[in-house]
Design a protein around this motif. Structure first.
Motif, mmCIF file in Angstrom:
data_model
loop_
_atom_site.group_PDB
_atom_site.id
_atom_site.type_symbol
_atom_site.label_atom_id
_atom_site.label_comp_id
_atom_site.label_asym_id
_atom_site.label_seq_id
_atom_site.Cartn_x
_atom_site.Cartn_y
_atom_site.Cartn_z
ATOM 1 N N ARG A 197 44.045 -25.627 -16.576
ATOM 2 C CA ARG A 197 45.325 -25.711 -17.288
ATOM 3 C C ARG A 197 46.413 -26.363 -16.448
ATOM 4 N NH1 ARG A 197 44.878 -25.370 -22.354
ATOM 5 N NH2 ARG A 197 47.069 -24.722 -22.477
ATOM 6 N N ASP A 198 46.053 -26.859 -15.253
ATOM 7 C CA ASP A 198 47.033 -27.470 -14.354
ATOM 8 C C ASP A 198 48.207 -26.524 -14.099
ATOM 9 O OD1 ASP A 198 47.820 -29.521 -12.649
ATOM 10 O OD2 ASP A 198 49.120 -30.433 -14.164
ATOM 11 N N LEU A 199 47.885 -25.264 -13.846
ATOM 12 C CA LEU A 199 48.897 -24.235 -13.604
ATOM 13 C C LEU A 199 49.145 -24.067 -12.111
ATOM 14 C CD1 LEU A 199 47.677 -21.427 -16.030
ATOM 15 C CD2 LEU A 199 49.679 -22.886 -16.349
ATOM 16 N N THR A 200 50.336 -23.610 -11.788
ATOM 17 C CA THR A 200 50.616 -23.121 -10.437
ATOM 18 C C THR A 200 50.381 -21.618 -10.458
ATOM 19 O OG1 THR A 200 52.278 -24.826 -10.027
ATOM 20 C CG2 THR A 200 52.373 -22.847 -8.662
ATOM 21 N N VAL A 201 49.415 -21.158 -9.691
ATOM 22 C CA VAL A 201 49.081 -19.731 -9.660
ATOM 23 C C VAL A 201 49.278 -19.226 -8.236
ATOM 24 C CG1 VAL A 201 47.320 -17.984 -10.067
ATOM 25 C CG2 VAL A 201 47.440 -19.999 -11.547
ATOM 26 N N VAL A 202 50.151 -18.233 -8.097
ATOM 27 C CA VAL A 202 50.382 -17.591 -6.804
ATOM 28 C C VAL A 202 50.025 -16.119 -6.963
ATOM 29 C CG1 VAL A 202 52.038 -17.042 -4.988
ATOM 30 C CG2 VAL A 202 52.223 -19.220 -6.224
ATOM 31 N N VAL A 203 49.095 -15.634 -6.142
ATOM 32 C CA VAL A 203 48.651 -14.250 -6.241
ATOM 33 C C VAL A 203 48.776 -13.593 -4.877
ATOM 34 C CG1 VAL A 203 46.267 -15.056 -5.989
ATOM 35 C CG2 VAL A 203 46.716 -12.736 -6.782
ATOM 36 N N SER A 204 49.482 -12.457 -4.814
ATOM 37 C CA SER A 204 49.521 -11.687 -3.569
ATOM 38 C C SER A 204 48.337 -10.731 -3.564
ATOM 39 C CB SER A 204 50.836 -10.912 -3.447
ATOM 40 O OG SER A 204 50.859 -9.801 -4.318
ATOM 41 N N THR A 205 47.721 -10.580 -2.407
ATOM 42 C CA THR A 205 46.526 -9.748 -2.341
ATOM 43 C C THR A 205 46.318 -9.235 -0.931
ATOM 44 O OG1 THR A 205 44.125 -9.691 -2.698
ATOM 45 C CG2 THR A 205 45.066 -11.771 -1.948
ATOM 46 N N HIS A 206 45.682 -8.060 -0.834
ATOM 47 C CA HIS A 206 45.236 -7.536 0.447
ATOM 48 C C HIS A 206 43.758 -7.854 0.687
ATOM 49 C CE1 HIS A 206 48.886 -4.914 0.313
ATOM 50 N NE2 HIS A 206 48.832 -5.153 1.612
ATOM 51 N N ASP A 207 43.120 -8.455 -0.313
ATOM 52 C CA ASP A 207 41.696 -8.781 -0.180
ATOM 53 C C ASP A 207 41.578 -10.089 0.588
ATOM 54 O OD1 ASP A 207 38.972 -9.035 -0.438
ATOM 55 O OD2 ASP A 207 38.965 -8.288 -2.499
ATOM 56 N N LEU A 208 41.735 -10.006 1.904
ATOM 57 C CA LEU A 208 41.844 -11.193 2.738
ATOM 58 C C LEU A 208 40.587 -12.061 2.690
ATOM 59 C CD1 LEU A 208 43.266 -12.889 4.904
ATOM 60 C CD2 LEU A 208 42.376 -11.309 6.613
#
Length: 636
Positions: A197-208
């Motif tokens: 979808r040509d999206l900008t996706v930013v995800v915060s995570t502790h699953d390094l």
């Protein structure tokens, strides 16, 4: 310049001044870009400010300084309704409206696009259906959200974000309550949506570890509020991941991309196994304090240069040894070696080899080995196959008695154990020896055959120990022989294990265990089952073969004479070799063996007395020694 995506320009994030509380800056001077069509993972230790930054980017709390831009436009300048159409936010929500179905929950995302009534049109319904299908949740559409699993709820929430038709989606810990399978599936889904979808996706995570494998870009918030941006590989290579997350117990392994136990105090281990079992074994042993060796299956040092071959000795004169650099100490290596063997595992530690059926058994034993290592360093270190083969190849150039081939076992080669367990094989060999020596006395043929085989066992092992500081394990189950009409018995192995000597005091004991206990004792018992022959005669022959090896080694490598004589005398004082004879040295550098029992050599046609005969009077013996010394010196 491409302005699509989310961009931080000198952003300061934190909390504005409130009544009685001054402004508090959590992060300051942040510059980074999350491009469109890519999954960007925001990672960092607890308390680094990930959630604060995510809320600031979403406009949920004001920027204290700098700019957050979405597609080139500052977030704070975009009206709320317009921002809701450009930017979607998925927070960690455990409590959702109980009466909503998954379709109704996803439909809430159309609110920025509906009119005053908030009613969904047919076109809106089609978008909701598309979004649920895009996240593989179409089958959940009519299910109440209270009946959804955590993973299914997260898919419904991502569908709600897609329904907004944004250009960017921000997600705060979307995998927090998911199992491993669901975490992997959700992160894979987010990456696919970003690209499709040509999206900008930013995800915060502790699953390094998962983030480093799946994300296209990484924003790493390090302690102190510093933001590092780059690909997972760039930040790993720069040491940023390890510098941020390494602790007292775990450290980040750059090569594997996972956290491993910090190097323990148990010592170093070399693991030889297939690609599936090797990391499993290393991980299990690391829990017990063992550090994986940086060299797997390679030599810990270079083998000594080979020496020139010498003339092949007769059965009576005994074997010859190859020479290496005896003055150079062997290089250090791992204290423990573990090898996958069939459906089990072999562990080599301080001269002992143990077999285990399961990794759990091996790990439990390795804990005790680690405790022993902390008490005292091992005297013997497991050598690599390359080190063993190098030493054996060097020794094999000396003569036939020292030849020990390493290669594939083909037709015509029989396991060495057959000599101990198959009476018919031994009877045939004794009969062939009798025919070659032209004697009808089976005892005489058996005596001489036993001495010849004993010479084959002593020669390569004594030579490798003296010349290379390496003890070879001559396992009868892994060594093969080939029937020949005369000369030394051919020996071949596909591979051999061995030990590098750290404490020279252990050499004699280990050689005695390998040659005498492991080979000559079962061989002597097999001979006695076939032929009525006195044990003293056989052990006298074994000692004579040892003395011949020492003598020839001294002749070929005079600089090793002292060590060879000392080791020979140590061996002659152990077990059944005790009181069989003595290793005399009437002149420095010229050892001779004097046996105390008769070998029956005199009963061969034209045999007479052998060179170390117990019946030779002292004057004659000293005259023979003097003549042998002169001949040796003349040959040089």
């Amino acid at each position: 310049m491409d302005e699509r995506g989310l961009r931080l320009e000198g952003v300061c994030a934190g909390y504005t001044a409130r009544r009685g509380h001054p402004e508090r800056r959590v992060l300051d001077g942040l510059d980074a870009t999350a491009p469109s069509g890519a999954l960007t993972a925001l990672i960092g230790p607890n308390g680094a400010g990930k959630s604060t930054l995510l809320r600031t980017m979403a406009g949920l709390q004001p920027v204290l300084a700098g700019r957050v831009r979405i597609d080139g436009v500052a977030v704070e300048s975009v009206p709320a309704a317009e921002l809701a159409r450009r930017l979607a936010v998925v927070l960690t929500e455990r409590d959702l409206p109980a009466l909503l179905t998954a379709r109704e929950l996803a439909g809430l995302g159309r609110h920025p696009h509906t009119g005053f009534t908030g009613r969904l049109s047919a076109a809106d319904g089609e978008i909701v259906t598309w979004a649920l299908e895009a996240v593989h949740a179409g089958h959940l559409a009519d299910r109440p959200v209270t009946e959804l699993s955590d993973g299914e709820r997260q898919r419904a929430l991502v569908a709600r974000a897609l329904v907004q038709e944004p250009s960017a989606i921000l997600l705060d810990e979307p995998t927090a309550f998911l199992d491993v399978t669901s975490r992997v599936a959700l992160m894979g889904l987010l990456r696919r949506l970003a690209r499709d979808r040509d999206l900008t996706v930013v995800v915060s995570t502790h699953d390094l570890e998962l983030a480093l494998r799946v994300a296209d870009r990484i924003w790493l918030l390090a302690p102190g509020g510093v933001l590092h941006a780059g690909t997972p590989e760039e930040l790993t290579a720069q040491g940023m991941i390890g510098a941020t997350f390494d602790g007292d117990e775990l450290s980040f392994d750059h090569a594997s991309g996972v956290f491993v136990l910090q190097a323990g105090s148990g010592g170093s281990v070399r693991v030889t196994a297939d690609d599936v079992h090797r990391p499993l074994l290393e991980r299990a042993l690391a829990r017990e304090g063992w550090r994986p060796s940086p060299v797997r299956g390679a030599d810990a040092g270079e083998p000594s240069a080979p020496v020139e071959a010498v003339g092949e000795p007769s059965v009576r004169s005994g074997p010859v040894e190859a020479a290496g650099d005896g003055d150079s100490p062997p290089p250090a290596g791992p204290e423990l070696a573990v090898r996958q063997a069939g459906d089990g595992y072999l562990a080599a530690f301080d001269g002992d080899v143990m077999r285990f059926a399961a990794i759990s058994e091996l790990a439990a034993w390795s804990r005790r080995a680690a405790d022993a290592l902390r008490e005292a360093p091992p005297a013997l270190l497991p050598a690599t196959p390359l080190a063993v083969s190098g030493a054996v190849a060097d020794v094999s150039t000396v003569s036939g008695y020292f030849a020990l081939d390493i290669g594939p076992i083909v037709a015509g080669w029989r396991p060495l154990a057959d000599l101990f367990t198959d009476p018919g094989v031994l009877e045939t060999r004794i009969g062939e020896t009798a025919a070659r020596l032209k004697t009808t006395e089976t005892r005489v043929a058996a005596s001489i055959l036993f001495q010849g085989i004993a010479a084959r066992f002593w020669s390569p092992l004594l030579g490798a120990a003296i010349a290379h500081g390496l003890l070879v394990d001559l396992d009868p189950g892994r060594v093969h022989w080939q029937a020949v009409t005369g000369g030394p018995l051919p020996l071949r192995a596909t591979d051999l294990d061995g030990w590098r000597v750290r404490d020279p005091a252990r050499i004699a004991e280990r050689l005695h265990r390998t040659v005498v206990s492991g080979l000559l004792e079962p061989l002597a018992a097999a001979f006695q089952r076939v032929v009525k022959i006195a044990p003293g005669l056989l052990w006298g022959n074994a000692a004579s073969a040892l003395g011949g090896s020492v003598r020839t080694l001294a002749r070929v490598r005079p600089e090793l004479t002292e060590a060879a004589v000392a080791l020979g005398r140590e061996l002659l004082a152990l077990g059944p070799l005790r009181d069989t004879g003595e290793l005399a040295e009437p002149e420095p550098g010229h050892p001779f063996f004097v046996r105390r029992s008769c070998c029956l050599y005199y009963r061969l046609p034209g045999g007479g007395k052998c060179g170390d005969c117990a019946l030779t009077d002292p004057d004659t013996r000293h005259a023979q020694w003097a003549r042998a010394v002169r001949e040796t010196q003349g040959a040089r």
